[in-house]
Design an enzyme around this catalytic site. Structure first.
Site, PDB file in Angstrom:
ATOM      1  N   ASP A  77       0.817  -1.209   0.000  1.00  0.00           N
ATOM      2  CA  ASP A  77       0.000   0.000   0.000  1.00  0.00           C
ATOM      3  C   ASP A  77       0.852   1.261   0.000  1.00  0.00           C
ATOM      4  OD1 ASP A  77       0.973  -0.592   2.523  1.00  0.00           O
ATOM      5  OD2 ASP A  77      -0.805   0.114   3.595  1.00  0.00           O
ATOM      6  N   ASP A 113      10.123   7.226  11.459  1.00  0.00           N
ATOM      7  CA  ASP A 113       9.878   5.833  11.104  1.00  0.00           C
ATOM      8  C   ASP A 113      10.974   5.301  10.190  1.00  0.00           C
ATOM      9  OD1 ASP A 113       7.911   3.523  10.942  1.00  0.00           O
ATOM     10  OD2 ASP A 113       8.073   4.056   8.820  1.00  0.00           O
ATOM     11  N   GLU A 152      13.731   5.550  14.693  1.00  0.00           N
ATOM     12  CA  GLU A 152      13.423   4.128  14.780  1.00  0.00           C
ATOM     13  C   GLU A 152      14.536   3.383  14.040  1.00  0.00           C
ATOM     14  OE1 GLU A 152      10.096   0.721  13.784  1.00  0.00           O
ATOM     15  OE2 GLU A 152      10.313   2.455  12.471  1.00  0.00           O
TER      16      GLU A 152
END
Length: 360
Positions: free
Chosen positions: A128, A162, A191
Site C-alpha cells: 500500500d 519511522d 526508529e
C-alpha cells in the site's frame, strides 16, 4: 529539557483527537513528559489493508485524517499538552507515501523509485506504499517543508522518525539542522540503531537489541549475562548524550508478537522497571501498558481498548516516573548518573548495579 518518559496514542485506538485531548491530564498525572502521536495524516486507499489501512501509508503530509477530527482539533491537542507541560512528538514517515498520495500525481515521476513497469516501487511487502527517491534533492526539500509546517504552524516539539535507516543520514542531518533553526529544542527520535544517527540529527534511537534480549531472557533462550554484556557494549557504541528508547512493547511488537505479558510472562514487571533504570534509557509506555492491558491490537483495523481501568501497572508506572523525575542519577543524557556494576558470583542469572552521580 529532553524528554524522559513517552506515551503513545495510535489513531486506530482512539475515537478522535478531541477524545485523546481529554486523556492528557491522566498522562500528566502519571508522570509522562511527552506524547508521541502515531501518524495522524489521511491514510491511502489504494491497496488499503484491512478496514482502516496502515497509518504509515500517507496520502498528504500536511493534513489530518478526517476520521480523527480537524486541524483545529490537532492544535487544541497540542495546546492542552503544552498547558500541562508535556511535549508532542509527531510520527514522520520519510521513506514512502501511499500509492495514491498527492505527490504521486502532483510531483515529477523522479520523486519516486520506479519498478520495471514504471510504477512507483513497493518497499518489501508494503504493497500500500510507494518508495520515495532520495537521489532527487527536491524530495529532501519537500520533506523538510512538510516537517517545518508542523513545527512552525502547529507547535510540534519533535518527531519520531519511522524506519530512519532507510533514507540517507545526510538528509536527516540537513533537515534536523533546518528545523532546529525554527525550534532550537526540537527533539528527534530515530526508529533505528546506527551510531551515525547522532552526528547531528537525532537525540535518541530505538533500543531494539535490548528489547529482543529481554524477550529472550524471559523465554529462557538467553541468560542475564547477555543483558549485562549488552549494557557495556551499548555505552561504547554511542556518544554520552545519545538516549535510547527502552520499551517492553510498541505498536509493531504488540500487533505482531502479542502483548508484553504474552512475550515476557512473569518478567513483564521487572523488565518494565529496567526500561527506567538502565543507562541512557528513555522509557516508552505504549497504549494500554499504563493499565496493564493484556491485548494484541489489530494493526489495520479500528480496535479500541475495552473498559481500561487503572490497576497495579498504573501505580507501577506512576512510581517509576516519579523516581526518574526525582533522581538525577536515573536521567538519560550527559547529566545522568553512571552505571556501576556490583560483582556477584551468579552472573548468568543475576545482574546487580547502581546508578550514581559523581560527588553524590
Amino acid at each position: 529539557d529532553k524528554c524522559h518518559k513517552t506515551a503513545v496514542m495510535p489513531p486506530s485506538r482512539m475515537p478522535t483527537l478531541r477524545a485523546a485531548t481529554s486523556k492528557l491530564p491522566f498522562l500528566k498525572d502519571l508522570g509522562v513528559d511527552a506524547v508521541w502521536l502515531m501518524p495522524v495524516y489521511p491514510i491511502g486507499e489504494a491497496g488499503r489493508k484491512g478496514s482502516l489501512g496502515s497509518y504509515y501509508s500517507v496520502r498528504d503530509y500536511c493534513a489530518v485524517d478526517p476520521c480523527l477530527g480537524t486541524m483545529e482539533d490537532f492544535d487544541a491537542f497540542v495546546a492542552e499538552a503544552h498547558r500541562l507541560g508535556m511535549k508532542v512528538l509527531l510520527d514522520w514517515i520519510a521513506n514512502h507515501t501511499a500509492r495514491d498520495a498527492r505527490w504521486v500525481t502532483e510531483k515529477p515521476a523522479s520523486w519516486y523509485e520506479r519498478d520495471a513497469s514504471g510504477a512507483p516501487a513497493v518497499p518489501w511487502d508494503w504493497t500500500d506504499t510507494a518508495k520515495l527517491n532520495y537521489a532527487e534533492r527536491e524530495v529532501w526539500r519537500a520533506q523538510g517543508d512538510a516537517m517545518e509546517f508542523w513545527v512552525r504552524e502547529h507547535g510540534v516539539d519533535g518527531f519520531r522518525c519511522d524506519m530512519a535507516m532507510l533514507v540517507p543520514i545526510e538528509f536527516w542531518n540537513e533537515t534536523a539542522q533546518r528545523l532546529r533553526r525554527v525550534k532550537p529544542g526540537l527533539f528527534m527520535l530515530a526508529e533505528a540503531e546506527q551510531a551515525d544517527l547522532f552526528e547531528s540529527a537525532f537525540d535518541a534511537c530505538y533500543a531494539w537489541e535490548f528489547h529482543h534480549i529481554v524477550n529472550d531472557i524471559a523465554q529462557g533462550h538467553r541468560r542475564v549475562w547477555d543483558l549485562r554484556n549488552y549494557v557495556y557494549a551499548d555505552r561504547e557504541r554511542y556518544p554520552r548524550s545519545a538516549m535510547r528508547l527502552a520499551f517492553t512493547s510498541n505498536h509493531d511488537e504488540n500487533s505482531w508478537n502479542g502483548s508484553e505479558f504474552r512475550r515476557l510472562g512473569d518478567a513483564a514487571e521487572i523488565m518494565a522497571v529496567l526500561t527506567f533504570l538502565l543507562p541512557q534509557s528513555m522509557p516508552l509506555v505504549y497504549t494500554g501498558q499504563e493499565f496493564g492491558y493484556d491485548r494484541a491490537f489489530s494493526f489495520f483495523d479500528r480496535d479500541p481498548m475495552v473498559d481500561p481501568r487503572p490497576g497495579h501497572f498504573t501505580e507501577l508506572y506512576r512510581l517509576l516516573c516519579l523516581l526518574k523525575h526525582r533522581n538525577r542519577a536515573l536521567q538519560a543524557g550527559e547529566r545522568g548518573g553512571s552505571f556501576v556494576e556490583i560483582e556477584n558470583n551468579a552472573k548468568d542469572c543475576l545482574m546487580t548495579f547502581v546508578r550514581e552521580v559523581e560527588g553524590n
